[in-house]
Design a protein around this motif. Sequence first.
Motif, PDB file in Angstrom:
ATOM      1  N   SER A 121       0.848  -1.195   0.000  1.00 49.64           N
ATOM      2  CA  SER A 121       0.000   0.000   0.000  1.00 49.64           C
ATOM      3  C   SER A 121       0.884   1.245   0.000  1.00 49.64           C
ATOM      4  O   SER A 121       2.089   1.172   0.270  1.00 49.64           O
ATOM      5  CB  SER A 121      -0.923   0.010   1.233  1.00 49.64           C
ATOM      6  N   GLY A 122       0.264   2.369  -0.283  1.00 44.01           N
ATOM      7  CA  GLY A 122       1.008   3.630  -0.276  1.00 44.01           C
ATOM      8  C   GLY A 122       2.131   3.645  -1.281  1.00 44.01           C
ATOM      9  O   GLY A 122       1.981   3.190  -2.425  1.00 44.01           O
ATOM     10  N   ASP A 123       3.295   4.134  -0.853  1.00 42.71           N
ATOM     11  CA  ASP A 123       4.440   4.258  -1.753  1.00 42.71           C
ATOM     12  C   ASP A 123       4.983   2.909  -2.199  1.00 42.71           C
ATOM     13  O   ASP A 123       5.684   2.824  -3.217  1.00 42.71           O
ATOM     14  CB  ASP A 123       5.568   5.062  -1.074  1.00 42.71           C
ATOM     15  N   THR A 124       4.708   1.863  -1.431  1.00 49.61           N
ATOM     16  CA  THR A 124       5.250   0.540  -1.765  1.00 49.61           C
ATOM     17  C   THR A 124       4.239  -0.318  -2.531  1.00 49.61           C
ATOM     18  O   THR A 124       4.491  -1.494  -2.781  1.00 49.61           O
ATOM     19  CB  THR A 124       5.671  -0.204  -0.485  1.00 49.61           C
ATOM     20  N   GLN A 125       3.107   0.265  -2.902  1.00 52.71           N
ATOM     21  CA  GLN A 125       2.076  -0.509  -3.586  1.00 52.71           C
ATOM     22  C   GLN A 125       2.535  -0.951  -4.976  1.00 52.71           C
ATOM     23  O   GLN A 125       3.109  -0.189  -5.727  1.00 52.71           O
ATOM     24  CB  GLN A 125       0.793   0.314  -3.716  1.00 52.71           C
TER      25      GLN A 125
END
Length: 271
Positions: free
Chosen positions: A39-43
């Motif tokens: 999720s977020g930046d690592t999605q």
Amino acid sequence: MHPYGGHSEQRDRGVTVTSTHQAGPPAAHAVDLTKVYGSGDTQVVALGGVSVEFTAGQFTAIMGPSGSGKSTLMHCMAALDTPSTGQVFIGDVELSSLNDKKLTRIRRDRLGFIFQAFNLVPTLTAQENITLPLDIAGTKVDQEWFATVVATVGLGDRLKHKPNELSGGQQQRVACARALVSQPDIIFADEPTGNLDSRSSAEILAFLRRSVREFGQTIVMVTHDPGAAAHADRVLFLADGQFVDEMIDPTAEKVLERMKSFDATTAGQVA
């Protein structure tokens, strides 16, 4: 050989892939399949709204650059992983509606699997490995069909051998026979020739082609090898979690040219 065809319908930036020669329901199909990790930046979006049909009695190869979503798609289609959204059907059964027990039964009774790493039980003989799914299910082995499968893969004189007494090609032939002996609706093969030399690869691919032509088996194979893909009736190309192209009656040369265009696009993006 049955005449197969297909057409590509543009959907967003991907391709919805269906068959124009579909008699009855497909062996398997997916509708708007997505798979998101993190999720977020690592999605990471592994699949971005894939819709596809796999015609009964057809051999389909799935290709694409590394990270395109090939194995993710296969794992979702084969009930080995759960999609984030969308639907997967085996025949007319929708997988998300099933509990774990029913999913296990679907995998056992209706699906066959061939993996790059063979996945044989080292303590069992070749014959015991072949009949293992039926033994687990408590299903009687059809001896006539068993003999046909063993003859097709050329293992008649190796049935009493354990995996460590077999070559890599022979082990993969055992895995192919195991996938076929339960007469599944569809076989999913994930890089089935990835660990084999060229001669063994050719034998495995010839067996898969023959099982489609002679037995009406349905096969979906993930591969990076244009030569392997050329054994299929059609090739579906994935890029960035989307189907982007389809090729009917492929040749190794045509597939290689198509894959080179992916490499050129990637190089352009890097540059």
